[in-house]
Design a protein around this motif. Structure first.
Motif, PDB file in Angstrom:
ATOM      1  N   ASN A  31       0.838  -1.197   0.000  1.00 51.77           N
ATOM      2  CA  ASN A  31       0.000   0.000   0.000  1.00 51.77           C
ATOM      3  C   ASN A  31       0.876   1.252   0.000  1.00 51.77           C
ATOM      4  O   ASN A  31       1.584   1.517   0.966  1.00 51.77           O
ATOM      5  N   LEU A  32       0.815   2.001  -1.082  1.00 47.73           N
ATOM      6  CA  LEU A  32       1.576   3.245  -1.190  1.00 47.73           C
ATOM      7  C   LEU A  32       0.650   4.463  -1.242  1.00 47.73           C
ATOM      8  O   LEU A  32       1.069   5.539  -1.650  1.00 47.73           O
ATOM      9  N   SER A  33      -0.581   4.309  -0.802  1.00 42.07           N
ATOM     10  CA  SER A  33      -1.561   5.391  -0.927  1.00 42.07           C
ATOM     11  C   SER A  33      -1.176   6.649  -0.138  1.00 42.07           C
ATOM     12  O   SER A  33      -1.608   7.740  -0.491  1.00 42.07           O
ATOM     13  N   ASN A  34      -0.367   6.515   0.896  1.00 40.50           N
ATOM     14  CA  ASN A  34       0.049   7.683   1.685  1.00 40.50           C
ATOM     15  C   ASN A  34       1.443   8.186   1.314  1.00 40.50           C
ATOM     16  O   ASN A  34       2.016   8.998   2.029  1.00 40.50           O
ATOM     17  N   ILE A  35       1.980   7.691   0.211  1.00 38.14           N
ATOM     18  CA  ILE A  35       3.325   8.074  -0.233  1.00 38.14           C
ATOM     19  C   ILE A  35       3.199   9.040  -1.412  1.00 38.14           C
ATOM     20  O   ILE A  35       2.516   8.747  -2.392  1.00 38.14           O
ATOM     21  N   ASN A  36       3.866  10.185  -1.317  1.00 33.93           N
ATOM     22  CA  ASN A  36       3.759  11.208  -2.364  1.00 33.93           C
ATOM     23  C   ASN A  36       4.605  10.926  -3.598  1.00 33.93           C
ATOM     24  O   ASN A  36       4.135  11.089  -4.711  1.00 33.93           O
ATOM     25  N   ASN A  37       5.848  10.566  -3.422  1.00 34.88           N
ATOM     26  CA  ASN A  37       6.757  10.405  -4.552  1.00 34.88           C
ATOM     27  C   ASN A  37       6.756   8.973  -5.063  1.00 34.88           C
ATOM     28  O   ASN A  37       7.653   8.199  -4.768  1.00 34.88           O
ATOM     29  N   CYS A  38       5.738   8.629  -5.856  1.00 28.68           N
ATOM     30  CA  CYS A  38       5.642   7.311  -6.471  1.00 28.68           C
ATOM     31  C   CYS A  38       5.672   7.476  -7.987  1.00 28.68           C
ATOM     32  O   CYS A  38       5.001   8.352  -8.539  1.00 28.68           O
ATOM     33  N   PHE A  39       6.445   6.617  -8.625  1.00 31.75           N
ATOM     34  CA  PHE A  39       6.618   6.706 -10.075  1.00 31.75           C
ATOM     35  C   PHE A  39       6.414   5.329 -10.692  1.00 31.75           C
ATOM     36  O   PHE A  39       7.008   4.355 -10.234  1.00 31.75           O
ATOM     37  N   GLU A  40       5.592   5.262 -11.720  1.00 35.53           N
ATOM     38  CA  GLU A  40       5.340   3.984 -12.379  1.00 35.53           C
ATOM     39  C   GLU A  40       6.615   3.386 -12.952  1.00 35.53           C
ATOM     40  O   GLU A  40       6.777   2.178 -12.986  1.00 35.53           O
ATOM     41  N   LYS A  41       7.497   4.253 -13.423  1.00 33.98           N
ATOM     42  CA  LYS A  41       8.796   3.808 -13.943  1.00 33.98           C
ATOM     43  C   LYS A  41       9.870   4.600 -13.197  1.00 33.98           C
ATOM     44  O   LYS A  41       9.754   4.822 -12.018  1.00 33.98           O
ATOM     45  N   MET A  42      10.888   5.031 -13.905  1.00 34.36           N
ATOM     46  CA  MET A  42      11.941   5.853 -13.315  1.00 34.36           C
ATOM     47  C   MET A  42      11.504   7.313 -13.392  1.00 34.36           C
ATOM     48  O   MET A  42      10.621   7.674 -14.157  1.00 34.36           O
ATOM     49  N   TYR A  43      12.127   8.148 -12.607  1.00 35.39           N
ATOM     50  CA  TYR A  43      11.852   9.573 -12.572  1.00 35.39           C
ATOM     51  C   TYR A  43      13.055  10.327 -13.139  1.00 35.39           C
ATOM     52  O   TYR A  43      14.115   9.755 -13.374  1.00 35.39           O
ATOM     53  N   ASP A  44      12.904  11.622 -13.295  1.00 32.83           N
ATOM     54  CA  ASP A  44      14.001  12.489 -13.699  1.00 32.83           C
ATOM     55  C   ASP A  44      14.609  13.061 -12.419  1.00 32.83           C
ATOM     56  O   ASP A  44      13.941  13.827 -11.715  1.00 32.83           O
ATOM     57  N   PRO A  45      15.868  12.689 -12.089  1.00 31.48           N
ATOM     58  CA  PRO A  45      16.480  13.214 -10.856  1.00 31.48           C
ATOM     59  C   PRO A  45      16.447  14.739 -10.760  1.00 31.48           C
ATOM     60  O   PRO A  45      16.312  15.286  -9.676  1.00 31.48           O
ATOM     61  N   LYS A  46      16.549  15.418 -11.894  1.00 29.20           N
ATOM     62  CA  LYS A  46      16.544  16.887 -11.871  1.00 29.20           C
ATOM     63  C   LYS A  46      15.241  17.440 -11.319  1.00 29.20           C
ATOM     64  O   LYS A  46      15.210  18.560 -10.818  1.00 29.20           O
ATOM     65  N   GLU A  47      14.186  16.655 -11.384  1.00 27.61           N
ATOM     66  CA  GLU A  47      12.892  17.095 -10.888  1.00 27.61           C
ATOM     67  C   GLU A  47      12.552  16.527  -9.513  1.00 27.61           C
ATOM     68  O   GLU A  47      11.647  17.008  -8.845  1.00 27.61           O
TER      69      GLU A  47
END
Length: 161
Positions: free
Chosen positions: A127-143
């Motif tokens: 359960n990640l419903s209370n987690i803000n920074n979730c990404f289906e794949k990889m993210y852009d570190p700069k962001e």
């Protein structure tokens, strides 16, 4: 920006010990299929560090053969010869960085995941419903990464030119 500290870590049996001369750049939980198979768990928590901040102080490590990561680039894992605990990974795509297995750090609680990645592959019951920074794949570190970490990696890569 006081980045100089000394963090210590070790494998399960204590044969391999290491230290980090700086705090990690970023910590993330990866839910990709490869990490799940590799660890036998639902996800792994890695802390990204500058490659020049890791020193193995005791013991010897072995490495896997080069494997292909989800990015399509190679990855090698380094582990204790005695107990098999993974200490860090070296992703070809992570130039200038290594990923330490966060739970091998003595004070791992200090570095909770700042993001969850490859959540498209997460187990249903996680359960990640209370987690803000979730990404289906990889993210852009700069962001996603803290500004201070982006400055540190940029400064380090500039010294390698």
């Amino acid at each position: 920006m006081n980045k100089k500290i000394e963090l210590k870590g070790q494998c399960l049996c204590g044969e391999v010990k290491y230290k980090l001369s700086e705090k990690p750049l970023f910590t993330q939980a990866c839910h990709c299929k490869d990490c799940k198979v590799l660890t036998g768990s639902s996800y792994v928590i890695n802390s990204s560090i500058l490659e020049n901040t890791l020193t193995i102080t005791d013991g010897e490590l072995s490495a896997t053969k080069k494997l292909i990561a989800g990015s399509g680039k190679s990855v090698k894992m380094f582990f204790c010869n005695k107990c098999g605990s993974y200490i860090y990974t070296n992703y070809e795509s992570a130039i200038g960085r290594l990923n330490v297995r966060t739970q091998t750090l003595e004070n791992s609680k200090t570095f909770p995941p700042q993001a969850h990645i490859f959540t498209k592959d997460k187990d249903e019951w996680v359960n990640l419903s209370n987690i803000n920074n979730c990404f289906e794949k990889m993210y852009d570190p700069k962001e996603t990464w803290p500004k201070e970490s982006l400055i540190r990696i940029k400064e380090y890569l500039n010294t390698k030119k």
